[in-house]
Design a protein around this motif. Structure first.
Motif, PDB file in Angstrom:
ATOM      1  N   ASN A   1       8.167  -2.836   4.296  1.00 47.51           N
ATOM      2  CA  ASN A   1       8.875  -1.773   4.890  1.00 47.51           C
ATOM      3  C   ASN A   1       8.975  -0.448   3.843  1.00 47.51           C
ATOM      4  O   ASN A   1       8.499  -0.396   2.944  1.00 47.51           O
ATOM      5  N   VAL A   2       9.906   0.669   4.379  1.00 42.28           N
ATOM      6  CA  VAL A   2       9.999   1.679   3.603  1.00 42.28           C
ATOM      7  C   VAL A   2      10.333   1.396   1.891  1.00 42.28           C
ATOM      8  O   VAL A   2       9.912   2.126   1.193  1.00 42.28           O
ATOM      9  N   ILE A   3      10.982   0.380   1.686  1.00 42.20           N
ATOM     10  CA  ILE A   3      11.665  -0.108   0.577  1.00 42.20           C
ATOM     11  C   ILE A   3      10.666  -0.480  -0.370  1.00 42.20           C
ATOM     12  O   ILE A   3      10.132  -0.090  -1.556  1.00 42.20           O
ATOM     13  N   THR A   4       9.555  -1.408   0.212  1.00 43.45           N
ATOM     14  CA  THR A   4       8.258  -1.833  -0.365  1.00 43.45           C
ATOM     15  C   THR A   4       7.268  -0.591  -0.804  1.00 43.45           C
ATOM     16  O   THR A   4       6.862  -0.758  -1.757  1.00 43.45           O
ATOM     17  N   PHE A   5       7.028   0.380   0.260  1.00 49.19           N
ATOM     18  CA  PHE A   5       6.451   1.245   0.094  1.00 49.19           C
ATOM     19  C   PHE A   5       6.991   2.385  -1.222  1.00 49.19           C
ATOM     20  O   PHE A   5       6.004   2.802  -1.909  1.00 49.19           O
TER      21      PHE A   5
ATOM     22  N   PHE B   1      -0.370   5.296   0.497  1.00 41.94           N
ATOM     23  CA  PHE B   1       0.264   6.320   1.206  1.00 41.94           C
ATOM     24  C   PHE B   1      -0.334   6.428   2.605  1.00 41.94           C
ATOM     25  O   PHE B   1       0.480   6.247   3.652  1.00 41.94           O
ATOM     26  N   GLU B   2      -1.607   6.650   2.856  1.00 42.32           N
ATOM     27  CA  GLU B   2      -2.329   6.540   3.927  1.00 42.32           C
ATOM     28  C   GLU B   2      -2.193   5.429   4.743  1.00 42.32           C
ATOM     29  O   GLU B   2      -1.749   5.329   6.103  1.00 42.32           O
ATOM     30  N   LYS B   3      -2.242   4.196   4.244  1.00 41.72           N
ATOM     31  CA  LYS B   3      -2.012   2.977   4.940  1.00 41.72           C
ATOM     32  C   LYS B   3      -0.483   2.651   5.359  1.00 41.72           C
ATOM     33  O   LYS B   3      -0.294   2.106   6.533  1.00 41.72           O
ATOM     34  N   MET B   4       0.359   3.455   4.921  1.00 36.84           N
ATOM     35  CA  MET B   4       1.599   3.332   5.170  1.00 36.84           C
ATOM     36  C   MET B   4       1.950   4.095   6.509  1.00 36.84           C
ATOM     37  O   MET B   4       2.403   3.588   7.331  1.00 36.84           O
ATOM     38  N   LYS B   5       1.340   5.261   6.720  1.00 32.68           N
ATOM     39  CA  LYS B   5       1.269   6.136   7.840  1.00 32.68           C
ATOM     40  C   LYS B   5       0.352   5.192   8.777  1.00 32.68           C
ATOM     41  O   LYS B   5       0.765   5.219   9.995  1.00 32.68           O
ATOM     42  N   ARG B   6      -0.863   5.021   8.584  1.00 31.11           N
ATOM     43  CA  ARG B   6      -1.904   4.663   9.595  1.00 31.11           C
ATOM     44  C   ARG B   6      -1.695   3.182  10.024  1.00 31.11           C
ATOM     45  O   ARG B   6      -1.708   3.082  11.178  1.00 31.11           O
ATOM     46  N   VAL B   7      -1.626   2.193   9.187  1.00 32.82           N
ATOM     47  CA  VAL B   7      -1.518   0.881   9.459  1.00 32.82           C
ATOM     48  C   VAL B   7      -0.077   0.481   9.971  1.00 32.82           C
ATOM     49  O   VAL B   7       0.185  -0.181  11.018  1.00 32.82           O
TER      50      VAL B   7
ATOM     51  N   SER C   1       2.711   2.767  10.613  1.00 32.28           N
ATOM     52  CA  SER C   1       3.467   3.640  11.363  1.00 32.28           C
ATOM     53  C   SER C   1       4.746   4.024  10.734  1.00 32.28           C
ATOM     54  O   SER C   1       5.740   4.070  11.421  1.00 32.28           O
ATOM     55  N   ILE C   2       4.697   3.964   9.539  1.00 29.61           N
ATOM     56  CA  ILE C   2       6.020   4.148   8.631  1.00 29.61           C
ATOM     57  C   ILE C   2       5.997   5.748   8.499  1.00 29.61           C
ATOM     58  O   ILE C   2       5.178   6.196   7.285  1.00 29.61           O
TER      59      ILE C   2
END
Length: 72
Positions: free
Chosen positions: A29-33, A53-59, A61-62
């Motif tokens: 989740n966002v806390i993990t990232f 960071f890219e994985k957060m957005k792409r994979v 969807s955060i």
């Protein structure tokens, strides 16, 4: 644990734990990232941080909602 590694400058350990978390099927989740990106920042792992960071957005969807000084 990831945040604990982050505040102690143990970026590789934070990334390893993040990877193990993903492999086990747990969804970050966002806390993990925030923890992982902070760990990368504190440890100078810029390329790894950009990848996460890219994985957060792409994979996952955060959308980024915080600023982590990865490049500073």
């Amino acid at each position: 644990m990831i945040t604990g590694f982050a505040i102690h400058g143990c970026g590789r350990e934070a990334l390893d734990l993040f990877s193990a978390m993903e492999k086990s099927g747990l969804k970050p989740n966002v806390i993990t990232f925030t923890g992982v990106l902070t760990a990368c920042s504190y440890s100078g792992l810029v390329d790894e941080g950009k990848f996460v960071f890219e994985k957060m957005k792409r994979v996952y969807s955060i959308a980024p909602t915080i600023v982590v000084d990865l490049l500073g």
